[in-house]
Structure formats: C-alpha cells, structure tokens
Design a protein around this motif. Structure first.
Motif, PDB file in Angstrom:
ATOM      1  N   THR A   1     -76.277 -19.828  -2.167  1.00  0.00           N
ATOM      2  CA  THR A   1     -75.628 -20.664  -3.158  1.00  0.00           C
ATOM      3  C   THR A   1     -74.355 -21.315  -2.624  1.00  0.00           C
ATOM      4  N   ALA A   2     -73.838 -20.808  -1.555  1.00  0.00           N
ATOM      5  CA  ALA A   2     -72.596 -21.377  -1.050  1.00  0.00           C
ATOM      6  C   ALA A   2     -72.639 -21.598   0.456  1.00  0.00           C
ATOM      7  N   ALA A   3     -73.856 -21.783   0.971  1.00  0.00           N
ATOM      8  CA  ALA A   3     -74.082 -22.096   2.381  1.00  0.00           C
ATOM      9  C   ALA A   3     -72.873 -22.028   3.302  1.00  0.00           C
ATOM     10  N   LEU A   4     -72.653 -20.873   3.811  1.00  0.00           N
ATOM     11  CA  LEU A   4     -71.580 -20.722   4.787  1.00  0.00           C
ATOM     12  C   LEU A   4     -72.028 -21.324   6.102  1.00  0.00           C
ATOM     13  N   ASN A   5     -71.173 -22.058   6.703  1.00  0.00           N
ATOM     14  CA  ASN A   5     -71.520 -22.619   8.003  1.00  0.00           C
ATOM     15  C   ASN A   5     -70.339 -22.440   8.920  1.00  0.00           C
ATOM     16  N   GLY A   6     -70.457 -21.495   9.825  1.00  0.00           N
ATOM     17  CA  GLY A   6     -69.366 -21.235  10.756  1.00  0.00           C
ATOM     18  C   GLY A   6     -68.075 -20.932  10.019  1.00  0.00           C
ATOM     19  N   GLY A   7     -68.160 -20.299   8.861  1.00  0.00           N
ATOM     20  CA  GLY A   7     -66.958 -19.955   8.129  1.00  0.00           C
ATOM     21  C   GLY A   7     -66.460 -21.071   7.238  1.00  0.00           C
ATOM     22  N   VAL A   8     -67.028 -22.262   7.367  1.00  0.00           N
ATOM     23  CA  VAL A   8     -66.569 -23.370   6.538  1.00  0.00           C
ATOM     24  C   VAL A   8     -67.503 -23.508   5.346  1.00  0.00           C
ATOM     25  N   LEU A   9     -66.911 -23.573   4.182  1.00  0.00           N
ATOM     26  CA  LEU A   9     -67.714 -23.670   2.978  1.00  0.00           C
ATOM     27  C   LEU A   9     -68.100 -25.121   2.741  1.00  0.00           C
ATOM     28  N   SER A  10     -69.382 -25.367   2.543  1.00  0.00           N
ATOM     29  CA  SER A  10     -69.773 -26.740   2.230  1.00  0.00           C
ATOM     30  C   SER A  10     -69.825 -26.882   0.721  1.00  0.00           C
ATOM     31  N   GLY A  11     -70.151 -28.067   0.250  1.00  0.00           N
ATOM     32  CA  GLY A  11     -70.123 -28.361  -1.179  1.00  0.00           C
ATOM     33  C   GLY A  11     -71.117 -27.541  -1.968  1.00  0.00           C
ATOM     34  N   PRO A  12     -71.095 -27.673  -3.331  1.00  0.00           N
ATOM     35  CA  PRO A  12     -72.011 -26.885  -4.157  1.00  0.00           C
ATOM     36  C   PRO A  12     -73.471 -27.257  -3.887  1.00  0.00           C
ATOM     37  N   ARG A  13     -74.328 -26.289  -4.086  1.00  0.00           N
ATOM     38  CA  ARG A  13     -75.758 -26.538  -3.918  1.00  0.00           C
ATOM     39  C   ARG A  13     -76.240 -27.507  -4.997  1.00  0.00           C
ATOM     40  N   THR A  14     -77.253 -28.276  -4.661  1.00  0.00           N
ATOM     41  CA  THR A  14     -77.806 -29.248  -5.605  1.00  0.00           C
ATOM     42  C   THR A  14     -79.316 -29.075  -5.641  1.00  0.00           C
ATOM     43  N   PRO A  15     -79.774 -27.995  -6.336  1.00  0.00           N
ATOM     44  CA  PRO A  15     -81.217 -27.716  -6.323  1.00  0.00           C
ATOM     45  C   PRO A  15     -82.015 -28.867  -6.936  1.00  0.00           C
ATOM     46  N   TYR A  16     -83.220 -29.063  -6.439  1.00  0.00           N
ATOM     47  CA  TYR A  16     -84.066 -30.120  -7.003  1.00  0.00           C
ATOM     48  C   TYR A  16     -85.518 -29.779  -6.760  1.00  0.00           C
TER      49      TYR A  16
ATOM     50  N   PRO B   1     -80.509 -34.928  -5.191  1.00  0.00           N
ATOM     51  CA  PRO B   1     -79.278 -35.435  -5.805  1.00  0.00           C
ATOM     52  C   PRO B   1     -78.249 -35.857  -4.752  1.00  0.00           C
ATOM     53  N   VAL B   2     -77.504 -36.865  -5.116  1.00  0.00           N
ATOM     54  CA  VAL B   2     -76.423 -37.305  -4.230  1.00  0.00           C
ATOM     55  C   VAL B   2     -75.249 -36.346  -4.387  1.00  0.00           C
ATOM     56  N   ARG B   3     -74.613 -35.991  -3.300  1.00  0.00           N
ATOM     57  CA  ARG B   3     -73.383 -35.209  -3.358  1.00  0.00           C
ATOM     58  C   ARG B   3     -72.485 -35.765  -2.265  1.00  0.00           C
ATOM     59  N   VAL B   4     -71.458 -36.475  -2.678  1.00  0.00           N
ATOM     60  CA  VAL B   4     -70.629 -37.125  -1.668  1.00  0.00           C
ATOM     61  C   VAL B   4     -69.576 -36.145  -1.160  1.00  0.00           C
ATOM     62  N   ASP B   5     -69.675 -35.810   0.100  1.00  0.00           N
ATOM     63  CA  ASP B   5     -68.689 -34.924   0.728  1.00  0.00           C
ATOM     64  C   ASP B   5     -67.566 -35.777   1.312  1.00  0.00           C
ATOM     65  N   VAL B   6     -66.355 -35.400   0.972  1.00  0.00           N
ATOM     66  CA  VAL B   6     -65.201 -36.119   1.506  1.00  0.00           C
ATOM     67  C   VAL B   6     -64.385 -35.146   2.336  1.00  0.00           C
ATOM     68  N   LEU B   7     -64.154 -35.493   3.563  1.00  0.00           N
ATOM     69  CA  LEU B   7     -63.369 -34.629   4.445  1.00  0.00           C
ATOM     70  C   LEU B   7     -62.153 -35.420   4.902  1.00  0.00           C
ATOM     71  N   LEU B   8     -61.053 -35.254   4.183  1.00  0.00           N
ATOM     72  CA  LEU B   8     -59.838 -35.986   4.545  1.00  0.00           C
ATOM     73  C   LEU B   8     -58.804 -35.017   5.086  1.00  0.00           C
ATOM     74  N   ASP B   9     -57.959 -35.543   5.952  1.00  0.00           N
ATOM     75  CA  ASP B   9     -56.910 -34.698   6.524  1.00  0.00           C
ATOM     76  C   ASP B   9     -55.989 -34.218   5.415  1.00  0.00           C
ATOM     77  N   GLU B  10     -55.335 -33.128   5.663  1.00  0.00           N
ATOM     78  CA  GLU B  10     -54.453 -32.551   4.662  1.00  0.00           C
ATOM     79  C   GLU B  10     -53.389 -33.568   4.256  1.00  0.00           C
ATOM     80  N   GLY B  11     -53.154 -33.643   2.978  1.00  0.00           N
ATOM     81  CA  GLY B  11     -52.125 -34.546   2.494  1.00  0.00           C
ATOM     82  C   GLY B  11     -52.599 -35.976   2.295  1.00  0.00           C
ATOM     83  N   THR B  12     -53.856 -36.230   2.598  1.00  0.00           N
ATOM     84  CA  THR B  12     -54.388 -37.577   2.418  1.00  0.00           C
ATOM     85  C   THR B  12     -55.345 -37.572   1.225  1.00  0.00           C
TER      86      THR B  12
END
Lengths: 787, 154
Positions: free
Chosen positions: A5-20, A52-63
């Motif tokens: 449900t929370a797909a760990l990847n190398g310790g980094v948490l990715s976005g919520p699951r979107t079952p379909y 489902p579309v799930r837009v992941d945004v990876l912005l630098d801290e403070g941006t």
C-alpha cells in the motif's frame, strides 16, 4: 501488506496507491483496433487507459509549484515523461506528465537524484576540454582538442585499412539523434564497423532474442497491456525500482495497482527471494542460477503436454514447432524442477496460469538478460507467447526491462552493433538502401563488431583511436582499464564528469547532459519522447550532437557528389535525417515529428504520416518480420552463435523449410534450446553477499580504492578483474572489496559477456599511472545520470 | 567379402577426436578471445559425443575390416599459433578439420543407407547436424575477424 500500500523504494516513499481494474470488454475490443479505426469510434467508448492519473511532483526543499518559472518537457532514464521545473536558470525539480501514456504522471521517487547535476557548474563537472600533456590532463580550447582528434583520425585513416583503426563505444546519455549521427559518421564517413556500446552489456540478449523469434528487434508489447492482462509474468526480476536486475519503478507501480484493484491478474515471478516482486507473486520461482532455460523448457513441456496452446495460431503463424517439441520433450516438470531446484508443484502451478491466461503479459528483466544462456532463455519466453497466441492484441505482449536509457535509440540507429534502421548486414539490398540514402559507397567489409572485440582489437593495437561517449567502460567492462592505458591507443572520452575512463583519455570533451540539450529517447515499449533543453550546459560543455557534427565538419566527410555527408545541423534536422533512414522499416518514425511529440507526448513506432496514432502492439494478426527481405538476421544457432546465411534461412534453419513451404515469409520462429549446465551453477557465486557490501556497509559503486592491485578471491575469475579494477579507484583501503566484475560466461548469439560481481582482495600499490586532474569529490565523478 | 566402410568410420572417429583436441588447443592459445569463451569447450564436448556415438558402429563393421589402406589418415592440425593472424589461421585449420568430418558423415550416411543400417543412418543424421553447426560457427567467426586481420595494419 505495508509495502503493497505504500510501495517503499530504497527507503523513499512514493505516492498513494491507485488501484484499478481492467477495462470492459467493449473498451478492450476498441483497443484492439488500428489507430485510424479507433478515431471513428463514438466518444463515449473510453479510448484511454483506466489507470488513474497521479501526478508526482518532486521539487527541491523550499520550492513550490508557484515559484517555477517554466516547465520544460523531458523524459526520465526509464522512459517516464516529465516536465523539468526551471527557476533562475536552474532545474529545481520535476513533475510527472499527467497525460502521458507511459507513466500517467508518476515518477520514480528517486528521479530527482538523476538530475542533480543539470546546469550545475559545480566541482566535478567538466566545463572545458582537456588534453594530455606530458602525462597530465590540462585544460585547453575546443579548437585545440578537436584538432588533436582530427589529426589523429586522419593519420590513422591514411594507413592501410585505416577505417578499421577507429572504433566507437557509446553509453546511456546519447539521444537518438546523436546515435544516428555517430552511426553515419562511423559507417559512412570512416567506414568502420567498430561501433558498439554499453547496450552490449545489458540490452543485447533482449534484442538478439527478439530478432531470432520475430525477425527484427523491437519489444512487441505495450505498457497498456498491463491494464488488460489477466496474467503477468516477470521473468528474471530482482529488486524492483531501477536496479539493473529490476523492473522500472513506474511499471512496477502499475502492476501493483492492478493487483490491488478488482479482477487482479495472476502474477508469476522468477527471481531471487526477498524482493517486493517475490513477496507479491502468486507463484514465485527462485530458480538456481544458470537454469532459466531448463525452467522455460519445463513450462513449455507442460503447455504442450496438456494441450494448453493455440493449435491454429501455431499452425498458421509459427515455424519450428516440431523441433521445439522434440527438445522440450526431455523436460517434464519433474526434471525441470530438479535442475532448477524448485518444487515441481510450483512449475505446474505456473504452467497452469500460463496455460489458462486469456491475456498474458511478460516482462523480461536482468535475471534473464544478464544470465547464462540469456538469448536462449529469452527466446523461450517468446515461445510461451507464440504457443498461446499471446501477441498483438490487448493484454498480450512481451516487454523488456533494463538496459541504458538510450539503448533503443542506439540499437535502432546503428550505433550499437547493427545497421541503422534494423537492417541486415547480410542482406545486400539493405546495404544498398543505406548506400543510396547516404549517397556513398559502402564496401561490405564485415558485420558490426561487438564491444568486447572492439576492446580486443584495441588491446592488440589494430584499433588506434577509441572514442568513448557517455560511457565508463573502466567500470563496466572487465579489462578496459588495462587496455585504455596502452601508449599507442588514442582515447577520446566525451562525458559530463572526469570518470575513471576519462582519466585515462588523451582528449576529454565536456558534454551536456539531459536537460541541457534537446533530442528524443525511445522507451521500453517503443514510445518516443522528446527531451528538451531546460538550462544551459555549464562552462564550455557542449551537446554530444554538436561535438559529433563538429567532428564531421572538421573531417570534411563528403558523399559521392561532394556534398557534406552529414547535412544536418541541430537535433530537429538530425531527427528528420533519421526519419528518412527509418522509412519503410519496421521502426518507421516518419509520422513522429517534434511538433507532435511536444504537443501530444509520447508516440510509439512504427508511425507513418498517414496514421494518427503510433502502433501500440507489434505483430497483430500474427504477421512477423521474418521474411528474407525484411528480417534483421537470417538466424543463429543458439548454442554456438553460428549465423545462418540467406540460403539456410530458406531451408536448413529449423522451421525455415516450413516457413517457405507454406508460402509464408512472415511466420515467427520457435527457437528451441537445451539447458546447458553452467560453471556458475555448479560453483555458484554467492550473489546475496556480493551485493550486500562488505566494506563498511558501503555500496559497491561507492567504494573507491586507490591504485590497488586486486587478487581475485573467487576462483572463477581469470585475471580479467585485475584490468577491470586497475586504476579505477580513488581512496586507499586494505581488505576485501566487492563489486568488481569478472567475466563468467559468454552468450554467443548476443555476443554479450556475462559479468558477475566477485570478491576481490585489495592490496595497495605504490604507482598510479592514470591521469592526474584534481576534482573535489571522487563520488561526484560516477554520479553521471542519466547514464 | 571385404568392406571399406569400417576404415571410413575409423577415419571419422579419429577426426572427431582430433577436432576436439584442436578446439581445446586453440582455446588455450587465445585465452583473451571473447568469442571463444565457452564455445570451444562446448564444441569439443560435442565432438567427443559424436566419436562415442560412432564407437559401436566401428566395432560392428570392424569384423569385415579389410587391410588398412595406405595413407588413410593425414594430419590437418599441428598446433595452435599466436596473435591475430595466428587466430585466423587456427580457425582455418579447424575449418578444414571440420570439413573432413562433414564429408565423412555425408559419405557414411550414403553407405549406411546402402547397407540398410537404420541405426547408423540415425546416428549420422544427429551427429552430422552438429558438425554442420561447427562449420557454420567457424565460418561466422572467421568472416567477422578476417577484414580486420587481413587489411588493417597494426
């Protein structure tokens, strides 16, 4: 269940699951229609993917997104479409592209890492050309550096067989336009067949297997097939998420989402224990190393013995069924289970799933591609699909994971051990087509040389100039360090960083990375994406394309009429030149334009101007590219790699007679292969401990050891490791290190060395003969991405 | 009643062993050649299998053995060489040896049909195919390296 449900990847948490769940039957029918018919359907029939579309945004801290000045279309190393966030001339993050067919907005959570260096004029990044003076690399001008390369090229070309004295090795950072330009310079300008690259170490077996079975390279399936399938097999899957053995992170997320939704597909995983994929699988087969072919033969045996195959499809669209039956006859599930070291019941269960599936997707990964009998095992995956008729319709397809990001571009354009446009060197017509296109004479000097042989020629002194772009063979190819130190070998390295390889170069050319140059990248299901320039490259660094064009201009390559051989001047015109080269070939790009890519996102080849869509799946209707005028190879003997000629293609190749007799030239082949015991299997390298890291918990790639002499602790290595690690280290350390590569085998069809990490003993040594050029942190040097 | 078939079976048996030994010798002489890794060993093994498969037939027909004819056998391989040209020349030798095996299989196949020995016909069909693959492999490799070896200065 946490990791589902929370797909760990190398310790980094990715976005919520979107079952379909899978699309309905009407949508599935619609998806099977060719593009132009689909356009005529009523709009209420959903044409897109239900994922489902799930837009992941990876912005630098403070941006925040509001701070971003411009968004520039780009693509990840794994083929996911994204927009780079630019602020103040710097890349400050990225956002997945919602409307793209590959990733539906998703990103690998570690994606940001790969783009850290973009536009960064920080220590470690090469900003000026370097040349070797009195043994040291010193900064110089572009003119001076390029003139050195040109002078050396002309000097070598002037001698007898001068064309054979220059070789090229490419890596992951090159765009398709750059690969094609290099291919034209190599094949037509210099006339050398010595063009290959990192693809040989990763993507060669996939390409070879596709050619053997279907006639030409090119993955037949589509990522969209994951939506439709009711069974999914991951062949040779290791850790998910970006590692060399794994499946792309976003593809794995799509699989997980299907598994969590209604009507999930059954999942078969072949690979080691302890991976997320292994935990998720319904049937997990942890086969012994080196036994993939035995497993596949056992599964094929079960399919045939139980009648779980499509007799009509086999009879009408394949050749070689009798030979395949004879071979797999010797692999009842019980025997396969013994060889593979897995319970017989698991093989039977897997066969039941494969035999009952109505829509089967296979993803073949490094555990097959980089293993013993790689091509043969990968061909057997193709055989499963051919027996079941599981190709060319929604939910039925084969995908290949892994390989450098530009692998497809390099393979298609002729920069990686083949002719441009998936053409066949043994077919005089194909060679004449290229000669006419380029308006040059193309003497038939021999087939493309594979990477290991190129380095072998360099070692023997018959290659005098080796040009390495975007690759670090000292780290990836056993023996390369030793060879590149040869005094009589002139080495040109074109890269972002002063890599271990660059340290041994005579000329180092600073190149621009992704985000600093424009071009296209073709992904794992033939989706072509554009990757635009977001920021300026640092210092004097230049796009690889500009470097190749500059070389072509200085070398003054001409066609038969005296016009410049390389008539293009930027990425777009290079792409247009490539379109002309691909015209009429299975990888037809003529309908894919920069406008279309910028407007609508990724498009899958083949795509002609008249079609409004790319082609989602190859081989619909069971028509393959095996005809003698189309195919990329006349086939190989899978045991020795012996190449059949055009004549045996019609007669002696197993199954070929059937192909001719039926009056068809477009049947797929069912290449049969026996399990060959490997030394590896008898005395297995301990893979788990090798990858774990013995040195202070450091990862293999992060371990730098200075000028060390290495003794191989593992008995299977034969001195190759010495060359691999020689001079490849920057810190001083005693003890044992892992991550050193040794050659443990050879795939004669793909001409691919099988490499395995080995334990090596490190003994510090006084002298260091590599280049001296100070940089801030040795770790920065290897962080080149996407590479 | 004397038949010469046994002599040809003997010649082939010996040639297969010679080819196996030569493959191993060439592999040892060129340890850094990537294309030879594993393949030479594999082919040598197949040659050994072929020879073993011939043995019962050598015995079967040796009962009718005529006197050993003169110069039935002549050596085609006398040790591996070094270097690039040496490799090409070594492969050339292997090719000649494999050709000797191939034509012997062909002739023995004819003879086997002539005497109606189904078992021998079957053995020849299987082993002859392996030898054909050996020839094809040698040809493929030689054609790959010949241009660089013969034309390009080093």
């Amino acid at each position: 269940m946490l990791d589902r449900t929370a797909a760990l990847n190398g310790g980094v948490l990715s976005g919520p699951r979107t079952p379909y769940g899978p699309p309905g039957a009407v949508e599935r029918l619609a998806a099977a229609l060719p593009g132009r018919l689909r356009d005529a359907l009523p709009a209420e029939i959903c044409l897109g993917s239900p994922w489902p579309v799930r837009v992941d945004v990876l912005l630098d801290e403070g941006t925040t997104e509001a701070d971003v000045e411009t968004w520039v279309p780009a693509v990840s190393a794994h083929g996911d479409a994204l927009d780079l966030a630019v602020r103040g001339g710097r890349v400050v993050g990225m956002r997945g592209r919602a409307g793209d067919r590959v990733n539906h907005g998703r990103l690998d959570p570690q994606e940001r890492q790969g783009w850290r260096h973009v536009g960064q004029d920080r220590p470690g990044r090469l900003t000026r050309p370097l040349v070797r003076e009195h043994g040291r690399l010193v900064e110089t001008t572009w003119d001076a550096a390029m003139e050195r390369v040109v002078a050396r090229s002309l000097e070598l070309l002037a001698g007898p067989g001068g064309w054979g004295r220059i070789g090229f090795h490419t890596g992951g950072r090159l765009f398709l336009e750059e690969c094609y330009t290099l291919a034209v310079i190599g094949w037509a300008g210099i006339g050398t067949p010595h063009l290959d690259g990192d693809t040989r170490l990763s993507a060669a077996a996939a390409a070879a297997a596709l050619m053997e079975s279907f006639g030409t390279d090119g993955p037949p399936g589509s990522y969209g097939d994951v939506d439709h399938c009711d069974a999914l097999a991951l062949w040779g899957c290791g850790q998910s998420g970006g590692s060399g053995q794994g499946v792309q992170h976003v593809l794995w997320e799509r699989v997980l989402d299907r598994r969590l939704g209604p009507g999930p597909p059954a999942l078969i995983v072949v690979g080691p224990e302890g991976t997320p994929a292994a935990r998720e699988a319904d049937v997990h087969l942890a086969v012994r190393r080196g036994t993939n072919v035995a497993l596949m033969n056992g599964l094929l045996h079960e399919l045939i013995a139980n009648g779980w195959y499509d007799e009509a499809y086999v009879a009408n669209h394949t050749a070689g069924f009798e030979e395949l039956c004879l071979t797999v006859d010797a692999y009842p599930a019980k025997r396969a289970a013994e060889i593979c070291g897995v319970p017989v019941s698991l093989i039977e269960q897997a066969a039941e799933i494969l035999g009952a599936a109505e829509r089967l997707v296979s993803v073949v990964a490094g555990g097959f591609h980089l293993a013993w009998q790689a091509t043969a095992a990968t061909c057997q995956v193709g055989n499963v699909h051919l027996l079941r008729g599981m190709l060319g319709h929604p939910g039925a397809g084969i995908l290949h994971a892994g390989g450098p990001s530009s692998a497809r571009g390099a393979l298609e354009t002729g920069a990686a051990g083949g002719l441009p446009g998936l053409r066949n060197w043994a077919n005089p017509r194909h060679v004449r087509e290229l000669a006419a296109l380029w308006n040059v004479d193309l003497p038939r000097r021999g087939p493309a040389t594979h990477a290991m042989r190129i380095f072998r020629y360099a070692e023997e002194g018959s290659i005098g100039l080796l040009w390495i772009s975007a690759a670090d063979p000292v780290r990836s190819l056993p023996g390369a360090g030793r060879i590149l130190r040869r005094k009589d070998l002139f080495v040109v390295v074109q890269d972002l960083f002063l890599t271990e390889t660059a340290r041994l170069a005579d000329v180092v050319l600073p190149a621009a990375g992704w985000g600093e140059k424009a071009g296209t990248v073709t992904g794992g299901d033939r989706t072509v994406h554009i990757c635009d320039r977001a920021v300026e490259p640092p210092g004097e660094a230049r796009p690889d394309l500009d470097i190749f064009l500059d070389y072509a201009r200085r070398m003054d390559f001409r066609d038969r009429d005296g016009a410049p051989l390389v008539g293009w001047y930027d990425a777009r015109s290079a792409f247009e030149a490539w379109q002309a080269c691909s015209k009429g070939r299975p990888c037809d790009y003529t309908g894919i334009t920069y406008e279309r890519l910028r407007r609508g996102g990724g498009v899958q080849w083949p795509c002609t101007p008249s079609s409004s869509h790319g082609t989602e799946r190859l081989y619909a209707g069971g028509r393959f590219n095996t005809g003698p005028d189309v195919c990329q190879t006349y086939g190989h003997d899978l045991v020795t790699g012996a190449e059949h000629g055009a004549e045996p293609h019609q007669g002696a190749r197993p199954g070929a007679r059937q192909n001719r007799a039926a009056g068809h030239h477009d049947r797929a082949f069912l290449p049969a292969a026996d399990h060959e015991p490997s030394q590896e299997a008898e005395a297995p390298l301990d893979g788990a401990s090798l990858n774990g890291g013995h040195l202070n918990g450091g990862s293999p790639n992060g371990t730098h050891l200075n000028g060390a002499h290495l003794d191989v602790l593992n008995g299977s290595a034969d001195g190759a490791v010495d060359g691999a690690m020689d001079g490849a280290m920057d810190g001083v350390m005693d003890g044992v290190m892992d991550g050193a590569l040794v050659v443990t085998g050879w795939d004669p069809v793909a001409r691919q060395p099988l490499l395995a990490p080995a334990l090596v003993r490190v003994v510090p040594r006084a002298a260091e003969t590599g280049g001296d050029y100070s940089v801030a942190s040795p770790l920065d040097l290897t962080a080149s991405h996407p590479a | 009643m004397r038949m010469h078939l046994a002599h040809y079976l003997g010649l082939l048996h010996r040639s297969q062993h010679e080819l196996a030994d030569a493959l191993c010798a060439v592999r040892r002489a060129h340890p850094d050649e990537p294309d030879l890794i594993g393949v030479c060993e594999r082919l040598a093994e197949q040659c050994g299998d072929n020879a073993r498969r011939l043995e019962p037939f050598v015995r079967r027909y040796s009962a009718q053995l005529s006197e050993e004819p003169e110069r039935m056998h002549s050596a085609l391989f006398s040790g591996a060489r070094r270097g690039r040209l040496g490799l090409l020349r070594d492969l050339h030798d292997l090719y000649l040896l494999a050709t000797q095996c191939e034509i012997s299989w062909t002739l023995i196949a004819q003879a086997a049909e002539g005497v109606g020995d189904e078992e021998l016909v079957d053995a020849v069909r299987h082993c002859g195919a392996a030898t054909a693959a050996h020839l094809l492999w040698l040809r493929t490799l030689m054609r790959q390296i010949a241009p660089q070896t013969l034309i390009v200065a080093s």
